[in-house]
Design an enzyme around this catalytic site. Structure first.
Site, PDB file in Angstrom:
ATOM      1  CG  HIS A  54      -3.867  -3.470   2.749  1.00  0.00           C
ATOM      2  ND1 HIS A  54      -2.906  -2.979   3.585  1.00  0.00           N
ATOM      3  CD2 HIS A  54      -4.491  -2.392   2.220  1.00  0.00           C
ATOM      4  CE1 HIS A  54      -2.943  -1.652   3.579  1.00  0.00           C
ATOM      5  NE2 HIS A  54      -3.908  -1.274   2.755  1.00  0.00           N
ATOM      6  CB  CYS A  65      -0.980  -0.030   1.176  1.00  0.00           C
ATOM      7  SG  CYS A  65      -2.332   1.140   0.968  1.00  0.00           S
ATOM      8  CD  GLU A  76      -1.597  -5.940   5.211  1.00  0.00           C
ATOM      9  OE1 GLU A  76      -1.279  -6.299   4.059  1.00  0.00           O
ATOM     10  OE2 GLU A  76      -1.796  -4.744   5.507  1.00  0.00           O
TER      11      GLU A  76
END
Lengths: 274, 208
Positions: B188, B81, B190
Site C-alpha cells: 500500500h 493491493c 498510500e
C-alpha cells in the site's frame, strides 16, 4: 521467524468524550489534548501504524469521533485502525469512509461473534482486528478471561479459546490487552501475550503497560508478539516513537528504519465525497 | 492531468485520495464508466474480498471501461493491493472469481503459495526488491524501499517479465507488476509514508 519481517511499533490513541486521554486500568486519568497534534508527531517520527479507539461510556460522542477519524486519515500516511462501538456493518462503513484502513472489534464481537465473519466477507480478513481485553481468572482453562464493555463486563469466555475462535471466524489480527496492566507501567503481561501469540497463526499486537523501551523488546522476544503498541508513554516524550524504534533496532529486532518525514498538508478544496 | 480513483465499493478509497492529494494530484472519484474514460490516469485501489470486488467491477460497467481506457487507449493505471490481484485471470478466494485477465496466472492464498510458517495475513512493513525497468518507481537507498503490506492472497504468475518487484515473506512474493501502461503493487503506497509518496509521485510523472 522474526527475521523475515519487521516488527511493528504502533501508537494507540484513546479517545474519551472527544479528547485523547491517558488511562490506567481502563479508566481515563487525564486529557492529553488534540489527536491531530499527536498524530502529526507520530507520523513525522516513523511510527508504523496508528490505532485510535473510542472508549467513551456511550455513543453520544459518535459524530465528534467520526470527525476525528476523518481528520486523522488526512494526516496519517500509515495504516489507521479505528475501533469503538462497532456492532454492525454500517458502523464499519462509516469508519472506512472516514478513512479507517482496518477496524477493531471487541464487545460487538463478544456479543455476536458472527459479526467477525460478516465484516471479513465484505471487507476482507485483513480489515478485521479483534481487540481482546483479558484479565486473569483462575477458573478459566488458560487462566485468562476475555472481558467486554471497556473492561467492565466479564464475558465468561476463556481468552485463548476466544482468540482461536476469532481466527476461525476470519479475524486478521489480534490486539491484546491485559486490564490490570493497562497504564500500570509494569510492561505487558508477557504470559498472556505469549499464550495468545503461540496459540494463533495471525499477527498479535501486544498493548498495555509500557513504561520503557525495554518493555517493547520484551513483548517481541518473550511475548512472541508480532507488533508492539503503546499509548501513554508516547504522549509526553520528545521524539518518542523514533527513540523507541532506535532502541528496538539496537536490541537486534528488525524494524523499519527511522526517516524524518515532515507531513506536507497541501491546500485542498473542501470536498466531501459521501 | 485528471487522475481518477476507481471506486467499485471495495474498501478504503479515502486513504488513496488523501495520499494523492499529498502527492500533488487532485483526484476525482470514478464510480461510472464515463468518469473512467474521461481520466488521463487511473488508480485502482482495493482492500477487501475478491469475489465481491470482481462482481461489482463487472456489473457496474467499470470493468469494460477499464479495458477500454487502459488496454486500448493506453492510459497509465496504478493498481494497489486487491487492485493488483484483480489483474490476474482467476482469484481463488472463497471459490473462484474471474479477474480482469490482463496478466496470466492466479491469485492464491499465501498458505497455498508455500508460506507455511509465517503469520497470515502478511501484515507490516517489508523490503521490496525491484527489477528491470521498475527501478524508476523505487528510487533511493534501501530504507526508502520498505512498504506496508496487508494481504492474505498473492499473485502467482508465469509472466516473469511482468514482475516488477519481489518481497520475501518466507517465500519470494510478487510485490509489484509492470506491464504496458499498468503498474500495480501488492503493498500500500498510500500507507507507506514518504516511501509511498515517492512512489505515487513517480507514477504521476510516468509516461509509458
Amino acid at each position: 521467524m522474526s527475521r523475515i519481517q519487521k516488527h511493528r511499533l504502533i501508537a494507540t490513541l484513546l479517545v474519551f468524550n472527544g479528547d485523547v486521554v491517558q488511562t490506567r486500568r481502563f479508566r481515563p486519568t487525564n486529557n492529553v489534548g488534540s489527536a491531530f497534534t499527536a498524530v502529526d508527531f507520530f507520523n513525522t517520527w516513523t511510527v508504523d501504524e496508528i490505532f485510535v479507539l473510542e472508549i467513551s461510556k456511550d455513543d453520544a460522542h459518535r459524530v465528534r469521533f467520526e470527525e476525528i477519524v476523518e481528520g486523522l486519515s488526512r494526516r496519517c500516511f500509515v495504516p489507521l485502525t479505528v475501533g469503538g462501538k462497532i456492532r454492525d456493518l454500517d458502523r464499519v462503513r462509516t469508519y472506512t469512509r472516514a478513512g479507517a484502513d482496518k477496524i477493531a472489534l471487541n464487545t460487538g464481537a463478544l456479543e455476536r461473534p458472527a459479526l467477525i465473519r460478516e465484516i471479513a466477507a465484505q471487507f476482507g480478513s485483513q480489515c478485521v482486528v479483534v481487540s481482546i481485553d483479558a484479565r486473569r481468572n483462575a477458573d478459566m482453562p488458560s487462566g485468562y478471561e476475555a472481558v467486554g464493555d471497556r473492561g467492565r463486563v466479564p464475558s465468561g469466555r476463556d481468552a485463548r479459546a476466544w482468540a482461536e475462535e476469532v481466527v476461525s471466524l476470519g479475524a486478521g489480527e489480534i490486539l491484546l490487552n491485559e486490564i490490570e496492566h493497562d497504564g500500570d507501567k509494569r510492561g505487558y503481561d508477557l504470559d498472556l501475550v505469549r499464550l495468545i501469540s503461540d496459540a494463533v497463526s495471525i499477527p498479535v499486537v501486544a498493548m498495555g503497560g509500557v513504561a520503557n523501551w525495554d518493555h517493547l523488546v520484551d513483548g517481541v522476544r518473550q511475548g512472541h508478539a508480532h507488533g508492539v503498541a503503546a499509548g501513554n508513554i508516547f504522549h509526553y516524550t520528545e521524539h518518542s516513537t523514533k527513540k523507541a524504534k532506535e532502541f528496538m533496532a539496537a536490541a537486534g529486532l528488525p524494524v523499519r528504519g527511522t526517516t524524518f518525514y515532515k507531513v506536507a498538508m497541501p491546500r485542498r478544496p473542501a470536498y466531501r465525497p459521501f | 492531468m485528471k487522475v481518477a480513483i476507481v471506486d467499485y465499493g471495495a474498501g478504503n478509497i479515502e486513504s488513496v485520495r488523501n495520499a494523492l492529494f499529498a502527492a500533488g494530484a487532485e483526484p476525482v472519484i470514478a464510480r461510472d464508466p464515463e468518469t473512467v474514460l474521461a481520466a488521463d490516469r487511473l488508480v485502482l485501489p482495493g482492500v477487501g474480498a475478491a469475489g465481491a470486488a470482481a462482481e461489482r467491477l463487472a456489473v457496474s460497467g467499470l470493468r469494460d471501461a477499464l479495458e477500454d481506457a487502459v488496454r486500448r487507449r493506453g492510459r497509465p493505471m496504478l493498481g494497489i493491493c486487491l487492485g493488483m490481484e484483480l489483474l490476474a485471470e482467476r482469484l481463488l478466494e472463497f471459490g473462484e472469481h474471474r479477474g480482469l485477465g490482463w496478466l496470466p496466472g492466479d491469485v492464491v492464498h499465501l498458505r497455498d503459495a508455500g508460506v507455511a510458517q509465517a503469520r497470515v495475513p502478511h501484515m507490516g512493513w517489508n523490503l521490496v526488491e525491484p527489477q528491470g525497468a521498475a527501478a524508476r518507481f523505487f528510487q533511493g537507498p534501501e530504507r526508502m524501499r520498505t512498504f506496508y503490506f496487508c494481504h492474505s492472497y498473492t499473485l502467482v504468475t508465469p509472466a516473469g517479465a511482468a514482475v516488477a518487484a519481489r518481497a520475501t515473506y518466507e517465500k519470494p512474493l510478487v510485490a509489484a507488476v509492470l506491464d504496458g501502461t499498468v503498474f500495480a503493487t501488492q503493498f500500500h503506497p498510500e500507507k507507506s509514508q514518504i516511501n509511498g509518496q515517492n512512489l505515487i509521485r513517480a507514477f504521476l510523472d510516468w509516461a509509458p
